[in-house]
Design a protein around this motif. Structure first.
Motif, PDB file in Angstrom:
ATOM      1  N   LEU A 108       0.845  -1.193   0.000  1.00 37.71           N
ATOM      2  CA  LEU A 108       0.000   0.000   0.000  1.00 37.71           C
ATOM      3  C   LEU A 108       0.875   1.236   0.000  1.00 37.71           C
ATOM      4  CD1 LEU A 108      -2.469  -0.956   2.890  1.00 37.71           C
ATOM      5  CD2 LEU A 108      -2.837  -1.250   0.444  1.00 37.71           C
ATOM      6  N   ASP A 109       0.349   2.322  -0.542  1.00 47.28           N
ATOM      7  CA  ASP A 109       1.054   3.593  -0.378  1.00 47.28           C
ATOM      8  C   ASP A 109       0.474   4.275   0.860  1.00 47.28           C
ATOM      9  OD1 ASP A 109      -1.382   4.725  -1.111  1.00 47.28           O
ATOM     10  OD2 ASP A 109      -0.671   5.443  -3.051  1.00 47.28           O
ATOM     11  N   GLU A 110       0.995   5.450   1.174  1.00 51.62           N
ATOM     12  CA  GLU A 110       0.613   6.170   2.392  1.00 51.62           C
ATOM     13  C   GLU A 110      -0.891   6.461   2.456  1.00 51.62           C
ATOM     14  OE1 GLU A 110       1.734  10.468   4.210  1.00 51.62           O
ATOM     15  OE2 GLU A 110       3.416   9.267   3.477  1.00 51.62           O
ATOM     16  N   SER A 140      -0.899  10.908  10.969  1.00 49.78           N
ATOM     17  CA  SER A 140       0.512  10.602  10.736  1.00 49.78           C
ATOM     18  C   SER A 140       0.576   9.169  10.217  1.00 49.78           C
ATOM     19  CB  SER A 140       1.286  10.738  12.052  1.00 49.78           C
ATOM     20  OG  SER A 140       2.547  10.162  11.934  1.00 49.78           O
ATOM     21  N   VAL A 141       1.243   8.974   9.095  1.00 50.70           N
ATOM     22  CA  VAL A 141       1.378   7.646   8.497  1.00 50.70           C
ATOM     23  C   VAL A 141       2.866   7.415   8.258  1.00 50.70           C
ATOM     24  CG1 VAL A 141       0.677   6.149   6.592  1.00 50.70           C
ATOM     25  CG2 VAL A 141      -0.869   7.962   7.370  1.00 50.70           C
ATOM     26  N   THR A 142       3.411   6.336   8.878  1.00 46.70           N
ATOM     27  CA  THR A 142       4.849   6.087   8.822  1.00 46.70           C
ATOM     28  C   THR A 142       5.138   4.627   8.511  1.00 46.70           C
ATOM     29  OG1 THR A 142       5.072   7.739  10.577  1.00 46.70           O
ATOM     30  CG2 THR A 142       7.014   6.423  10.082  1.00 46.70           C
ATOM     31  N   ARG A 143       6.105   4.416   7.621  1.00 45.39           N
ATOM     32  CA  ARG A 143       6.568   3.044   7.333  1.00 45.39           C
ATOM     33  C   ARG A 143       7.626   2.645   8.353  1.00 45.39           C
ATOM     34  NH1 ARG A 143       8.285   2.024   1.243  1.00 45.39           N
ATOM     35  NH2 ARG A 143       9.668   3.762   1.657  1.00 45.39           N
ATOM     36  N   TYR A 144       7.563   1.405   8.811  1.00 42.86           N
ATOM     37  CA  TYR A 144       8.560   0.839   9.717  1.00 42.86           C
ATOM     38  C   TYR A 144       8.855  -0.597   9.316  1.00 42.86           C
ATOM     39  CZ  TYR A 144       7.758   4.514  13.238  1.00 42.86           C
ATOM     40  OH  TYR A 144       7.668   5.697  13.899  1.00 42.86           O
ATOM     41  N   TRP A 145       9.972  -1.079   9.791  1.00 38.89           N
ATOM     42  CA  TRP A 145      10.240  -2.516   9.811  1.00 38.89           C
ATOM     43  C   TRP A 145       9.915  -2.959  11.229  1.00 38.89           C
ATOM     44  CZ3 TRP A 145      11.280  -5.282   5.597  1.00 38.89           C
ATOM     45  CH2 TRP A 145      11.845  -4.648   4.493  1.00 38.89           C
ATOM     46  N   GLU A 177      -1.439   7.010  12.856  1.00 39.10           N
ATOM     47  CA  GLU A 177      -1.919   7.696  14.050  1.00 39.10           C
ATOM     48  C   GLU A 177      -2.919   8.751  13.602  1.00 39.10           C
ATOM     49  OE1 GLU A 177       1.750   7.675  17.096  1.00 39.10           O
ATOM     50  OE2 GLU A 177       2.098   8.778  15.221  1.00 39.10           O
ATOM     51  N   ILE A 178      -4.082   8.757  14.252  1.00 39.41           N
ATOM     52  CA  ILE A 178      -5.142   9.685  13.903  1.00 39.41           C
ATOM     53  C   ILE A 178      -5.560  10.429  15.162  1.00 39.41           C
ATOM     54  CG2 ILE A 178      -7.466   9.927  12.955  1.00 39.41           C
ATOM     55  CD1 ILE A 178      -6.954   7.155  11.579  1.00 39.41           C
TER      56      ILE A 178
END
Length: 186
Positions: free
Chosen positions: A139-141, A161-166, A180-181
């Protein structure tokens, strides 16, 4: 950087097992005071220490923390970066985080304290050991945010706030989105 053959799960597992006793002995040799303590996770990875003293680092507190963490705490192909730095009464607290391909490893951080001579005197590590990556972000952001809002409908939100993590699960690094909303009324 490791060559591709050295990044295989077997090679990384072998590297961690072969360096664990050396790292442990090196950390134990840094004990400076009679009440010094060094703690390890069940797999042998360093967890925390106080009352230790590393060699001074001429590069400053950030360099001291990164060099110490890279040499004695990290046990995977992740890169290290300074997340935050705080100076207080002659000591500097440096938070160091793990990244893969420039993306943070969720929860993969260590906090190190250096003295005025840029020697590491204590640390607490939650670095993640892993041997392979699994999956990819599909998915994209905006799609990740849309799915989160679908799963938890919020009528009026003021900030997202939308963040990619491993994230490391059973020694595998898997890609995740953290959304996060901030809502006016949850």
């Amino acid at each position: 950087p490791l060559d591709p053959a050295a990044r295989s799960p077997a090679a990384l597992a072998n590297r961690q097992e072969s360096t664990a006793p050396t790292r442990k002995a090196r950390l134990l040799s840094l004990r400076h005071s009679p009440d010094a303590r060094v703690h390890f996770y069940p797999d042998g990875a360093p967890r925390s220490a106080y009352g230790i003293r590393s060699e001074p680092d001429p590069g400053g507190p950030q360099a001291a923390a990164l060099n110490f963490a890279g040499e004695l705490l990290a046990a995977s192909e992740a890169k290290l970066r300074v997340v935050s730095l705080r100076e207080d009464a002659g000591a500097t607290t440096v938070r160091v985080g793990q990244t893969l391909d420039g993306i943070a490893v969720r929860g993969g951080e260590a906090v190190l304290v250096t003295d005025a001579a840029n020697r590491v005197t204590e640390f607490s590590s939650a670095f993640k050991s892993f041997f392979r990556r699994t999956g990819e972000w599909k998915l994209d952001e905006s799609a990740a945010l849309g799915k989160a809002l679908q799963a938890r409908p919020i009528r009026k939100h003021t900030k997202t706030s939308v963040t990619r993590y491993w994230m490391v699960i059973d020694r595998e690094a898997v890609p995740i989105w953290v959304v996060e909303i901030l809502a006016e009324q949850p």
